[in-house]
Design an enzyme around this catalytic site. Sequence first.
Site, short mmCIF file in Angstrom:
data_model
loop_
_atom_site.label_atom_id
_atom_site.label_comp_id
_atom_site.label_asym_id
_atom_site.label_seq_id
_atom_site.Cartn_x
_atom_site.Cartn_y
_atom_site.Cartn_z
N ARG A 149 0.86 -1.18 0.00
CA ARG A 149 0.00 0.00 0.00
C ARG A 149 0.90 1.23 0.00
NH1 ARG A 149 -2.07 -3.48 4.12
NH2 ARG A 149 -4.14 -4.30 3.60
N LYS A 173 -2.11 -2.24 7.95
CA LYS A 173 -3.28 -1.71 8.66
C LYS A 173 -3.33 -2.27 10.08
CE LYS A 173 -6.38 -0.78 4.78
NZ LYS A 173 -7.69 -1.10 4.16
N HIS A 245 -2.04 2.31 -5.91
CA HIS A 245 -2.73 1.05 -5.62
C HIS A 245 -2.82 0.17 -6.87
CE1 HIS A 245 -4.40 -0.42 -1.92
NE2 HIS A 245 -5.39 -1.01 -2.56
N ARG A 248 -0.20 -2.38 -6.76
CA ARG A 248 -0.55 -3.46 -5.81
C ARG A 248 -1.52 -4.44 -6.47
NH1 ARG A 248 -1.08 -4.67 -0.17
NH2 ARG A 248 -3.21 -5.07 0.53
N HIS A 271 -4.03 -9.19 3.76
CA HIS A 271 -5.48 -9.21 3.89
C HIS A 271 -5.89 -10.08 5.07
CE1 HIS A 271 -6.14 -8.25 -0.66
NE2 HIS A 271 -5.95 -7.16 0.05
N TYR A 280 -8.84 -11.06 -6.96
CA TYR A 280 -7.74 -11.16 -7.91
C TYR A 280 -7.77 -12.44 -8.74
CZ TYR A 280 -5.99 -7.16 -5.41
OH TYR A 280 -5.88 -5.92 -4.85
#
Length: 299
Positions: A149, A173, A245, A248, A271, A280
């Site tokens: 990110r 995150k 992004h 990514r 994730h 994806y």
Amino acid sequence: MNWASAIKGFKAYLKLERSLAGNSIKAYSRDLDKLYQYADSLLDKKSPKDFSLQDLRQFIAWVNELGMIPSTQSRIISGIKAFYKFLLMEDYISADPSELLETPKIQRKLPDTLSVVEINELIAAIDLSKPEGTRNKAMLEVLYGCGLRVSELTELKLSNLYPEIEFIKVTGKGSKERLVPIGGEAILALKMWTDFVRVHIPIKKGEEDLVFLNRRGSRLSRVYVFLMIKDLVATVGLKKKISPHTFRHSFATHLVEGGADLRAVQEMLGHESITTTEIYTHLDREYLKSTIIGFHPRN
């Protein structure tokens, strides 16, 4: 319990107990402000504990009338649910009115991606005669090579680079750390930046461990990375809407198309849920067509 004290307590909970980043806390606050605005517009001026499931449904109908798209509504509902779970946990309420609140169905938008050729074109367009060119090349190589990110890129630390074993440690995150493999091209680009350019920059106190710095020795902003990529896109003449992004997304898509295990891609992207990574698994039509032609026995 009024709205101001409830929201203040919720923000403290998000920061201290859930260790959310500042941007995430601001997003939650903005969404709760909408609920507060709605409550304040009612004749009976409801407090947080006075809201029922029906009241919350009417609030979502109000949000819908404002023209907010389903994805925005879904995010707002997610914030409301987290807020009322907090109130329940702190014994401010005895029952959670948001428990049965329905989330609108969202058509998942497939992310824009770049082909390997397009990525090579963008990197080749960087002016390496300038000191920032070496840095910018390293940033793009790491963005695409590790699937970071943009905030993970700007916060990347020298102490978290392990080129000898081809890994970097990333803080994602919720301050969660993960190890991500890094390939030869990205390692070489990083080495050119750190060993031959960065060493000549007078570094601002407190920024010594950051990998990427501006010419004044301060950390780079997320906005700078966006603008740098925008300029490269214009130079190359690509007719796509590209952001950090996008690199990514391209990293993950190319791995999945190449046969990478989805769980491994999930780990590298950081994730929490495999369902987030499953987006994806989309493959473009040409890729599907070539796969069928190449492998189906009737072709």
